[in-house]
Design a protein around this motif. Structure first.
Motif, PDB file in Angstrom:
ATOM      1  N   ALA A 143       4.523  13.253  41.242  1.00  0.00           N
ATOM      2  CA  ALA A 143       4.026  12.039  41.883  1.00  0.00           C
ATOM      3  C   ALA A 143       2.560  11.799  41.496  1.00  0.00           C
ATOM      4  O   ALA A 143       2.187  10.692  41.094  1.00  0.00           O
ATOM      5  N   TYR A 144       1.725  12.848  41.580  1.00  0.00           N
ATOM      6  CA  TYR A 144       0.301  12.669  41.285  1.00  0.00           C
ATOM      7  C   TYR A 144       0.059  12.384  39.805  1.00  0.00           C
ATOM      8  O   TYR A 144      -0.833  11.617  39.450  1.00  0.00           O
ATOM      9  N   ASN A 145       0.878  12.992  38.925  1.00  0.00           N
ATOM     10  CA  ASN A 145       0.765  12.685  37.498  1.00  0.00           C
ATOM     11  C   ASN A 145       0.996  11.214  37.224  1.00  0.00           C
ATOM     12  O   ASN A 145       0.251  10.571  36.487  1.00  0.00           O
ATOM     13  N   MET A 146       2.055  10.691  37.823  1.00  0.00           N
ATOM     14  CA  MET A 146       2.397   9.289  37.586  1.00  0.00           C
ATOM     15  C   MET A 146       1.331   8.360  38.169  1.00  0.00           C
ATOM     16  O   MET A 146       0.972   7.361  37.561  1.00  0.00           O
ATOM     17  N   GLN A 191       6.249   2.771  45.119  1.00  0.00           N
ATOM     18  CA  GLN A 191       7.600   3.049  45.630  1.00  0.00           C
ATOM     19  C   GLN A 191       8.469   3.706  44.579  1.00  0.00           C
ATOM     20  O   GLN A 191       9.240   4.623  44.867  1.00  0.00           O
ATOM     21  N   LEU A 192       8.348   3.224  43.341  1.00  0.00           N
ATOM     22  CA  LEU A 192       9.153   3.807  42.272  1.00  0.00           C
ATOM     23  C   LEU A 192       8.726   5.249  42.000  1.00  0.00           C
ATOM     24  O   LEU A 192       9.560   6.133  41.767  1.00  0.00           O
ATOM     25  N   ILE A 193       7.411   5.493  42.055  1.00  0.00           N
ATOM     26  CA  ILE A 193       6.905   6.856  41.864  1.00  0.00           C
ATOM     27  C   ILE A 193       7.497   7.785  42.923  1.00  0.00           C
ATOM     28  O   ILE A 193       7.952   8.885  42.617  1.00  0.00           O
ATOM     29  N   LEU A 194       7.514   7.314  44.164  1.00  0.00           N
ATOM     30  CA  LEU A 194       8.061   8.130  45.255  1.00  0.00           C
ATOM     31  C   LEU A 194       9.524   8.482  44.976  1.00  0.00           C
ATOM     32  O   LEU A 194       9.948   9.628  45.127  1.00  0.00           O
ATOM     33  N   VAL A 195      10.273   7.490  44.534  1.00  0.00           N
ATOM     34  CA  VAL A 195      11.704   7.692  44.313  1.00  0.00           C
ATOM     35  C   VAL A 195      11.957   8.599  43.108  1.00  0.00           C
ATOM     36  O   VAL A 195      12.810   9.491  43.148  1.00  0.00           O
ATOM     37  N   MET A 196      11.175   8.394  42.017  1.00  0.00           N
ATOM     38  CA  MET A 196      11.409   9.188  40.806  1.00  0.00           C
ATOM     39  C   MET A 196      10.818  10.599  40.912  1.00  0.00           C
ATOM     40  O   MET A 196      11.094  11.437  40.069  1.00  0.00           O
ATOM     41  N   SER A 197      10.006  10.858  41.948  1.00  0.00           N
ATOM     42  CA  SER A 197       9.428  12.190  42.100  1.00  0.00           C
ATOM     43  C   SER A 197      10.373  13.169  42.789  1.00  0.00           C
ATOM     44  O   SER A 197      10.076  14.351  42.893  1.00  0.00           O
ATOM     45  N   ARG A 198      11.484  12.668  43.278  1.00  0.00           N
ATOM     46  CA  ARG A 198      12.483  13.590  43.841  1.00  0.00           C
ATOM     47  C   ARG A 198      13.346  14.123  42.711  1.00  0.00           C
ATOM     48  O   ARG A 198      13.581  13.439  41.732  1.00  0.00           O
ATOM     49  N   GLY A 251      11.668   9.818  30.931  1.00  0.00           N
ATOM     50  CA  GLY A 251      11.015  11.115  30.816  1.00  0.00           C
ATOM     51  C   GLY A 251      11.224  12.009  32.019  1.00  0.00           C
ATOM     52  O   GLY A 251      11.086  13.217  31.916  1.00  0.00           O
ATOM     53  N   ASN A 252      11.559  11.451  33.165  1.00  0.00           N
ATOM     54  CA  ASN A 252      11.558  12.245  34.386  1.00  0.00           C
ATOM     55  C   ASN A 252      12.903  12.636  34.958  1.00  0.00           C
ATOM     56  O   ASN A 252      12.961  13.445  35.854  1.00  0.00           O
TER      57      ASN A 252
END
Lengths: 121, 232
Positions: free
Chosen positions: B110-113, B137-144, B172-173
């Motif tokens: 999350a912090y990287n993004m 919001q997208l960062i939150l979702v893709m960090s799981r 990438g994630n």
């Protein structure tokens, strides 16, 4: 060279063309290790499965081969690379003649035109 | 049954409106699938049923072999088409809340993004522009580290340059064994990262094919085909 993809034509075919160009132009050296599928896909901004398919097709032509544990490599067969380069160039030439023909150029005029163009530089 | 998402004979009726009619779908692991269709074709209804937010009228849905319920929700990371976050919270506090909520949340990701997109974690959500809020919001979702990501209109409010970054972030994630279902109208932008597409029409699956099959069989991009199929 950035990955430029057209709206038409399958994406994996365009990826193959791009990778072939990189190989014959010497951007990738013979025997060189290729980046991972994921890195290539990320770089091109495409789905990893699509990149995987492009690489598999290149493998089936022998231009690229994979070693089970260490990854994918460009062929060391320089003759194969040269032949591919010649055949890619040949099809561009054919296409050029056809397109110039559509503009009404005769074969002689086309040759003249090419010579003019190269001396002008 | 190795499918990540299995939908059998799914129908949904709201009062007298038939939103979905006998939908059958199987999505395996490792795919990025576009869920495409005009407004009112049933995309969001389908997504909400998969996420357990709506009850189907009939039919069955399995996620990673499990019926919809608490266990299926654990493996789904869902980006709704509307914001639901508390505007008075900072980005940082929101991330901490997600970490507490989801066992599979990866703070580093999350912090990287956030850094790559130049978003200050100390800012309150209400001070962010619409597009930046969508990015968060997208960062939150893709960090799981989920198995199934469901993104409902993920890039609609985001500028074209950031869209590119976000699409690459998605490629990438995600884990190669996970799958992503993306509902979108911005087909031309998203097409490259998809490997298959579902066309919904009047609550039915009209087409479900790999992108390159569509392109080689029709000679058109998915975007062009969509415009043709759904011409008004």
């Amino acid at each position: 060279m950035p990955w430029i993809l057209n709206a038409s034509g399958p994406i994996f075919v365009q990826l193959i063309e791009h990778l072939q160009n990189n190989i014959v132009s010497g951007k990738y050296d013979p025997g060189q290790k290729l980046p991972s599928v994921r890195d290539l896909a990320f770089d091109a901004g495409v789905n990893p499965n699509t990149m995987q398919r492009a690489l598999s097709e290149l493998e089936s032509t022998g231009l690229v081969h994979s070693e089970t544990t260490s990854g994918r490599f460009i062929t060391e067969d320089k003759k194969m690379i040269d032949e591919l380069r010649a055949s890619l160039a040949d099809s561009l030439k054919q296409e050029f003649f056809i397109n110039m023909g559509k503009l009404g150029f005769s074969e002689k005029e086309i040759l003249q035109f090419v010579n003019q163009n190269s001396t002008a530089k | 049954m190795n499918n990540l998402l299995e939908i059998q004979g799914l129908s949904k009726t709201y009062d007298r409106v038939q939103a979905l009619t006998n939908v059958n779908l199987s999505i395996g692991p490792g795919h990025i699938t576009g869920l495409l269709g005009p407004n009112g074709s049933g995309k969001t209804t389908l997504i909400k049923i998969i996420c357990g937010l709506l009850q189907p009228t009939s039919g069955a849905v399995y996620v990673d072999g499990m019926p919809i319920g608490t266990e299926s929700k654990k493996v789904i990371s869902y980006l709704p088409d509307q914001t639901y976050l508390n505007d008075n919270m900072t980005v940082e506090a929101t991330i901490t809340m997600f970490r507490d909520f989801y066992a599979d949340f990866d703070m580093n990701r999350a912090y990287n993004m956030l850094t790559n997109l130049g978003i200050n974690p100390k800012f309150k959500l209400k001070t962010l522009s619409k597009g930046t809020k969508e990015k968060v919001q997208l960062i939150l979702v893709m960090s799981r580290r989920a198995k199934l990501y469901i993104l409902d209109e993920p890039i609609a409010g985001v500028d074209p340059a950031a869209r590119d970054y976000i699409l690459r972030t998605i490629i990438g994630n995600y884990d190669p064994s996970a799958s992503i279902l993306i509902s979108t109208h911005l087909i031309a932008d998203v097409e490259r990262i998809l490997d298959e597409a579902i066309f919904l029409q009047y609550g039915n699956v009209r087409l479900y094919q790999p992108i390159d099959t569509i392109r080689s069989e029709t000679g058109k991009s998915v975007d062009e085909l969509f415009r043709e199929v759904y011409r008004c």
